[in-house]
Design an enzyme around this catalytic site. Structure first.
Site, PDB file in Angstrom:
ATOM      1  N   ASN A  88       9.238 -48.039  14.749  1.00 40.39           N
ATOM      2  CA  ASN A  88      10.450 -48.797  15.058  1.00 40.39           C
ATOM      3  C   ASN A  88      11.640 -47.877  14.834  1.00 40.39           C
ATOM      4  O   ASN A  88      11.715 -47.191  13.806  1.00 40.39           O
ATOM      5  CB  ASN A  88      10.548 -50.029  14.149  1.00 40.39           C
ATOM      6  CG  ASN A  88       9.452 -51.033  14.417  1.00 40.39           C
ATOM      7  OD1 ASN A  88       8.988 -51.159  15.547  1.00 40.39           O
ATOM      8  ND2 ASN A  88       9.028 -51.747  13.393  1.00 40.39           N
ATOM      9  N   HIS A 101       8.881 -43.842   9.431  1.00 39.02           N
ATOM     10  CA  HIS A 101       7.530 -44.271   9.054  1.00 39.02           C
ATOM     11  C   HIS A 101       6.781 -44.709  10.297  1.00 39.02           C
ATOM     12  O   HIS A 101       7.317 -45.435  11.132  1.00 39.02           O
ATOM     13  CB  HIS A 101       7.557 -45.398   8.025  1.00 39.02           C
ATOM     14  CG  HIS A 101       8.473 -46.532   8.381  1.00 39.02           C
ATOM     15  ND1 HIS A 101       9.846 -46.457   8.213  1.00 39.02           N
ATOM     16  CD2 HIS A 101       8.221 -47.752   8.904  1.00 39.02           C
ATOM     17  CE1 HIS A 101      10.399 -47.583   8.623  1.00 39.02           C
ATOM     18  NE2 HIS A 101       9.440 -48.387   9.058  1.00 39.02           N
TER      19      HIS A 101
END
Ligand code: AMP
Length: 119
Positions: A88, A101
């Site tokens: 994201n 991440h």
């Protein structure tokens, strides 16, 4: 970065996490609010805000994140049935933690890529 960044604090051992794999440059730990039977976050230990700055700033480290993700996928038994790996990024991407991440998701059919078609 450091004390202001949640994931830097996990790397520093200041906040506990369920670590499933660690390398010299990366850390993989279980998401605190899993969205699938397997939901692991894979991060570089060095702080980069998002996948674009990581890929542009240190492509070798970005490759390390992918390699660790693949190793965790194998450890978790996901290679046969498949999995989803996603970053994201920014406001439209729904990013909430600004330490890059990879979300590694699997262990069940994950459905469509997006909840609805936006095209
Ligand atoms: P994103 O929306 O892509 O920035 O995802 C952030 C993710 O971090 C979410 O899936 C959260 O559940 C997860 N998260 C937040 N705090 C922690 C924590 N302390 N340990 C593990 N995962 C966390």
């Amino acid at each position: 970065m450091g004390s202001d960044c949640l994931f830097c604090r996990i790397v520093a051992g200041e906040i506990p996490a369920t670590v499933v794999r660690e390398t010299e440059t990366t850390l993989a730990f279980r998401d605190i609010d899993p969205k699938a039977p397997v939901h692991v976050l894979v991060i570089p230990k060095e702080h980069y805000a998002d996948v674009a700055t990581l890929a542009q700033g240190d492509p070798a480290l970005a490759a390390d994140v992918l390699a660790t993700s693949a190793a965790v996928a194998e450890d978790e038994g996901l290679l046969g049935d498949g999995f989803r790996l996603m970053f994201n990024t920014g406001a439209y991407g729904g990013q909430e933690v600004f330490h890059v991440h990879a979300h590694l998701l699997g262990g069940a059919p994950l459905g469509p890529m997006l909840a609805r078609n936006l095209a």
